[in-house]
Design a protein around this motif. Sequence first.
Motif, PDB file in Angstrom:
ATOM      1  N   UNK A 184       0.845  -1.195   0.000  1.00  0.00           N
ATOM      2  CA  UNK A 184       0.000   0.000   0.000  1.00  0.00           C
ATOM      3  C   UNK A 184       0.886   1.253   0.000  1.00  0.00           C
ATOM      4  N   UNK A 185       0.443   2.337  -0.670  1.00  0.00           N
ATOM      5  CA  UNK A 185       1.343   3.470  -0.920  1.00  0.00           C
ATOM      6  C   UNK A 185       1.709   4.297   0.313  1.00  0.00           C
ATOM      7  N   UNK A 186       0.913   4.300   1.374  1.00  0.00           N
ATOM      8  CA  UNK A 186       1.200   5.105   2.555  1.00  0.00           C
ATOM      9  C   UNK A 186       1.551   4.228   3.755  1.00  0.00           C
ATOM     10  N   UNK A 187       0.699   3.297   4.081  1.00  0.00           N
ATOM     11  CA  UNK A 187       0.933   2.438   5.253  1.00  0.00           C
ATOM     12  C   UNK A 187       2.044   1.423   5.016  1.00  0.00           C
ATOM     13  N   UNK A 188       2.290   1.098   3.738  1.00  0.00           N
ATOM     14  CA  UNK A 188       3.309   0.113   3.416  1.00  0.00           C
ATOM     15  C   UNK A 188       2.893  -1.316   3.683  1.00  0.00           C
ATOM     16  N   UNK A 189       1.624  -1.529   4.065  1.00  0.00           N
ATOM     17  CA  UNK A 189       1.144  -2.883   4.323  1.00  0.00           C
ATOM     18  C   UNK A 189       1.147  -3.694   3.026  1.00  0.00           C
ATOM     19  N   UNK A 190       1.639  -4.920   3.115  1.00  0.00           N
ATOM     20  CA  UNK A 190       1.755  -5.770   1.936  1.00  0.00           C
ATOM     21  C   UNK A 190       0.596  -6.750   1.885  1.00  0.00           C
ATOM     22  N   UNK A 203      -4.107   5.242   2.945  1.00  0.00           N
ATOM     23  CA  UNK A 203      -3.848   4.720   1.596  1.00  0.00           C
ATOM     24  C   UNK A 203      -5.000   5.063   0.660  1.00  0.00           C
ATOM     25  N   UNK A 204      -6.229   4.888   1.164  1.00  0.00           N
ATOM     26  CA  UNK A 204      -7.409   5.156   0.331  1.00  0.00           C
ATOM     27  C   UNK A 204      -7.458   6.628  -0.082  1.00  0.00           C
ATOM     28  N   UNK A 205      -7.142   7.508   0.864  1.00  0.00           N
ATOM     29  CA  UNK A 205      -7.094   8.945   0.551  1.00  0.00           C
ATOM     30  C   UNK A 205      -6.045   9.207  -0.531  1.00  0.00           C
ATOM     31  N   UNK A 206      -4.874   8.613  -0.370  1.00  0.00           N
ATOM     32  CA  UNK A 206      -3.793   8.821  -1.335  1.00  0.00           C
ATOM     33  C   UNK A 206      -4.194   8.334  -2.729  1.00  0.00           C
ATOM     34  N   UNK A 207      -4.744   7.128  -2.819  1.00  0.00           N
ATOM     35  CA  UNK A 207      -5.085   6.545  -4.114  1.00  0.00           C
ATOM     36  C   UNK A 207      -6.206   7.333  -4.787  1.00  0.00           C
ATOM     37  N   UNK A 208      -7.200   7.777  -3.988  1.00  0.00           N
ATOM     38  CA  UNK A 208      -8.304   8.554  -4.550  1.00  0.00           C
ATOM     39  C   UNK A 208      -7.802   9.869  -5.140  1.00  0.00           C
TER      40      UNK A 208
END
Length: 267
Positions: free
Chosen positions: A118-124, A208-213
């Motif tokens: 994920x682009x912010x949290x880095x969770x894989x 992550x959702x905020x970033x992707x949106x």
Amino acid sequence: MLNEALEKKKQFLKDVQSEQDSRNIPLKHVGISDLRWPLVLRDRQKGEQHTVATVSVAVDLPKDLRGTHMSRFVQCLQKLDIVNLSALEEVLDDLKESLLADRAFLKLEFPYFIQKEAPVSGLSSVMDLNCVYTMEKGTRFTQKVEVQVPIQTLCPCSREISAYGAHNQRAVASLEIEASEFVWIEELAEMADVGASAPVYGLLKRPDEKFVTEEAYDNPRFVEDAVREIALRLEADPRISWYRATVKSFESIHNHNAFACVEKGWK
């Protein structure tokens, strides 16, 4: 005595498939399909990945033969272990020799799993990609690799004319290539993401959702834009001798979908 009797009977079983045919019609493909088969694939991160493929395998049939020997297709597949170009070509060579054919065909459709952060949290998390290997061997061996990657598109027109937001939707980028050297499935997935308004992920937290949106909103793409961006990456790769790229958008405000396609060498 029983074994001797069975062996003697077997010697006199009629080979119906090898009967002569007088209709004078050669067949391009004769074989089996929808066979599920275990595969071991090369994985860029882990070294190996196990999956299950749906297999179609066939040979051409001369005009003077009634049929082919279907059991031999499965016998030839028994040698397929770790999938690589030499192993796949060997299967086709075995098919040609075993079935006395001038040309053999093999198609493998399978899910391939990649790890994506994920682009912010880095969770894989794991994300599955649909893949298709298509191979043919006549006088020469050819192989096409297709990877279908989920992506996101946001409509530039909608963003331009709307006072509030813009319509966006999930899409699929299909990248099909012929290459002179090995190309990782992960590399094709990365090319697809570059063409998108934003990538798709298996796991997103709120940051992550905020970033992707917002990334999608800042990067609006028609399907025409997306497929051209992908084509630029495919064209720049010296290993890739031919490609076809298609982006299909599952429209969120229409009762139809939109798509665009580009193919190397088409004019």
